[in-house]
Design a protein around this motif. Structure first.
Motif, PDB file in Angstrom:
ATOM      1  N   THR A 124       1.121  -1.361   0.018  1.00  0.00           N
ATOM      2  CA  THR A 124      -0.022  -0.412   0.150  1.00  0.00           C
ATOM      3  C   THR A 124       1.222   1.388  -0.032  1.00  0.00           C
ATOM      4  N   LYS A 125      -0.033   2.974  -0.055  1.00  0.00           N
ATOM      5  CA  LYS A 125       1.200   3.491   0.077  1.00  0.00           C
ATOM      6  C   LYS A 125      -0.034   4.493   0.928  1.00  0.00           C
ATOM      7  N   GLY A 126       1.011   5.410   1.525  1.00  0.00           N
ATOM      8  CA  GLY A 126       0.180   6.618   2.220  1.00  0.00           C
ATOM      9  C   GLY A 126       1.374   6.919   3.495  1.00  0.00           C
ATOM     10  N   GLU A 181       7.228   3.524 -10.881  1.00  0.00           N
ATOM     11  CA  GLU A 181       8.207   1.970 -11.675  1.00  0.00           C
ATOM     12  C   GLU A 181       9.253   2.260 -11.005  1.00  0.00           C
ATOM     13  N   GLY A 182      10.036   2.309 -10.230  1.00  0.00           N
ATOM     14  CA  GLY A 182      11.299   2.772 -10.081  1.00  0.00           C
ATOM     15  C   GLY A 182      10.189   2.433  -7.564  1.00  0.00           C
ATOM     16  N   ASP A 183       9.939   2.786  -7.835  1.00  0.00           N
ATOM     17  CA  ASP A 183       9.273   1.693  -6.468  1.00  0.00           C
ATOM     18  C   ASP A 183       9.012   0.771  -6.430  1.00  0.00           C
ATOM     19  N   TYR A 184       8.260   0.173  -7.648  1.00  0.00           N
ATOM     20  CA  TYR A 184       7.724  -1.501  -8.063  1.00  0.00           C
ATOM     21  C   TYR A 184       9.082  -2.508  -8.048  1.00  0.00           C
ATOM     22  N   LEU A 185      10.715  -1.783  -9.159  1.00  0.00           N
ATOM     23  CA  LEU A 185      11.059  -2.304  -9.262  1.00  0.00           C
ATOM     24  C   LEU A 185      12.027  -2.776  -7.556  1.00  0.00           C
ATOM     25  N   THR A 186      12.065  -1.302  -6.621  1.00  0.00           N
ATOM     26  CA  THR A 186      12.730  -1.267  -5.492  1.00  0.00           C
ATOM     27  C   THR A 186      12.373  -2.617  -3.920  1.00  0.00           C
ATOM     28  N   LEU A 187      10.869  -2.838  -5.121  1.00  0.00           N
ATOM     29  CA  LEU A 187       9.923  -3.981  -4.141  1.00  0.00           C
ATOM     30  C   LEU A 187      10.678  -5.676  -4.318  1.00  0.00           C
ATOM     31  N   CYS A 188      10.277  -5.339  -5.855  1.00  0.00           N
ATOM     32  CA  CYS A 188      11.028  -6.982  -6.595  1.00  0.00           C
ATOM     33  C   CYS A 188      12.922  -7.069  -5.550  1.00  0.00           C
ATOM     34  N   SER A 189      13.767  -6.181  -6.114  1.00  0.00           N
ATOM     35  CA  SER A 189      14.739  -6.111  -5.068  1.00  0.00           C
ATOM     36  C   SER A 189      14.624  -6.542  -3.730  1.00  0.00           C
ATOM     37  N   ALA A 226       3.022   5.985   7.775  1.00  0.00           N
ATOM     38  CA  ALA A 226       2.917   4.669   7.239  1.00  0.00           C
ATOM     39  C   ALA A 226       2.327   4.210   8.721  1.00  0.00           C
ATOM     40  N   VAL A 227       2.081   5.750   9.217  1.00  0.00           N
ATOM     41  CA  VAL A 227       0.864   5.159  11.013  1.00  0.00           C
ATOM     42  C   VAL A 227      -0.501   4.289  10.256  1.00  0.00           C
ATOM     43  N   GLU A 228      -0.480   5.798  10.090  1.00  0.00           N
ATOM     44  CA  GLU A 228      -2.218   5.556   9.064  1.00  0.00           C
ATOM     45  C   GLU A 228      -2.722   4.507   8.228  1.00  0.00           C
ATOM     46  N   GLN A 229      -1.727   4.012   7.963  1.00  0.00           N
ATOM     47  CA  GLN A 229      -2.202   2.702   6.769  1.00  0.00           C
ATOM     48  C   GLN A 229      -1.914   1.774   8.148  1.00  0.00           C
ATOM     49  N   MET A 230      -0.866   1.651   8.653  1.00  0.00           N
ATOM     50  CA  MET A 230      -0.387   0.283   9.827  1.00  0.00           C
ATOM     51  C   MET A 230      -1.732  -0.236  10.748  1.00  0.00           C
ATOM     52  N   GLU A 283       4.139  -3.276   3.330  1.00  0.00           N
ATOM     53  CA  GLU A 283       4.609  -2.362   3.248  1.00  0.00           C
ATOM     54  C   GLU A 283       3.980  -1.680   2.384  1.00  0.00           C
ATOM     55  N   VAL A 284       4.941  -0.195   3.194  1.00  0.00           N
ATOM     56  CA  VAL A 284       4.405   0.618   2.646  1.00  0.00           C
ATOM     57  C   VAL A 284       4.862   1.567   2.199  1.00  0.00           C
ATOM     58  N   MET A 285       4.636   1.922   0.621  1.00  0.00           N
ATOM     59  CA  MET A 285       5.156   2.605   0.272  1.00  0.00           C
ATOM     60  C   MET A 285       5.053   4.209  -0.047  1.00  0.00           C
ATOM     61  N   LYS A 286       5.813   5.068  -0.395  1.00  0.00           N
ATOM     62  CA  LYS A 286       5.808   6.057  -0.106  1.00  0.00           C
ATOM     63  C   LYS A 286       5.162   7.095  -1.069  1.00  0.00           C
ATOM     64  N   ASN A 287       5.533   6.122  -2.964  1.00  0.00           N
ATOM     65  CA  ASN A 287       4.866   6.287  -4.167  1.00  0.00           C
ATOM     66  C   ASN A 287       4.412   4.752  -4.536  1.00  0.00           C
ATOM     67  N   LYS A 288       3.444   5.013  -5.076  1.00  0.00           N
ATOM     68  CA  LYS A 288       3.206   3.479  -6.083  1.00  0.00           C
ATOM     69  C   LYS A 288       3.935   4.416  -7.872  1.00  0.00           C
TER      70      LYS A 288
END
Length: 229
Positions: free
Chosen positions: A123-125, A154-162, A127-131, A147-152
């Motif tokens: 998800t994104k947003g 392409e680069g964020d998803y590549l980081t997630l894959c890594s 972190a405290v609110e999402q959790m 995973e609470v992502m700052k944004n969604k």
């Protein structure tokens, strides 16, 4: 024994209701400012302020309050009465602490999918609110990771894959937002499963692409047939 593949799943408006509460908050805000400006103008200005503030403060109800306050100050001629500020604060408080409404069939579907997949809540947003939403949902034990992502993008998803040690082509993302859950995942060569929600935030509006990497389905529970057949 072969490890189970990962399955990444969005949260807001995919697992539980979210955007409806933001629309209700917008309506209350527009009504509050209606003595000073037409409803449509209040709405337009609020959206403009939100777009200005998201890059600075991210997503979530706190940023929404900043946007409402900025819009109200401009609409009210540069100053804000205490009563108006407190009314805005009440709108945001109600928004941030609304009762979580999980969509029908979500828990049972996640339980079934977890037998075949390592589920990752992506998800994104704020972190405290999402959790807090994740905790309130009671769904956390069904996920291998959250995973609470700052944004969604392409680069964020590549980081997630890594982070999870997979190739982009091995990523499958389930979500309701074309802009955040579908386009960037397809852009890196992953698969996406689109489950539309009847209400779409203006910030998330994008055209659904035509792609062999995309599947569209109407309900979350349909994932069992799509992924376990």
């Amino acid at each position: 024994m072969t490890e189970k593949p990962f399955l990444f799943i969005d949260a807001d408006d995919t697992l539980w209701e979210n955007e409806r509460y933001f629309r209700d908050a917008e309506a209350r805000f527009a009504a509050l400012l209606s003595p000073h400006s037409p409803l449509a103008e209040v709405q337009r200005l609020l959206w403009d302020k939100q777009e200005e503030n998201i890059p600075l403060f991210g997503y979530g109800s706190k940023t929404y309050m900043i946007g409402m306050t900025d819009a109200a100050i401009e609409i009210c001629g540069g100053s804000l009465q205490r009563e108006t500020y407190l009314a805005i604060k009440k709108i945001i408080t109600d928004l941030a602490f609304h009762k979580l409404e999980i969509f029908p069939g979500v828990r049972e579907t996640l339980e079934t999918l977890s037998e075949r997949y390592r589920l990752v809540l992506a998800t994104k947003g704020d972190a405290v609110e999402q959790m807090a939403k994740v905790d309130a949902s009671g769904l956390a034990p069904l996920f291998s990771a959250i995973e609470v992502m700052k944004n969604k993008e392409e680069g964020d998803y590549l980081t997630l894959c890594s982070k999870f040690g997979i190739r982009p082509s091995e990523m499958t993302m389930v979500g309701n937002s074309v802009r955040s859950d579908i386009l960037p995942v397809i852009g890196i060569g992953g698969r996406a499963i689109y489950i539309p929600h009847e209400i779409v935030w203006v910030h998330e509006i994008a055209e659904l692409p035509e792609s062999d990497l995309l599947v569209k389905t109407d309900e979350f529970c349909n994932l069992k047939q799509l992924l376990l057949a």
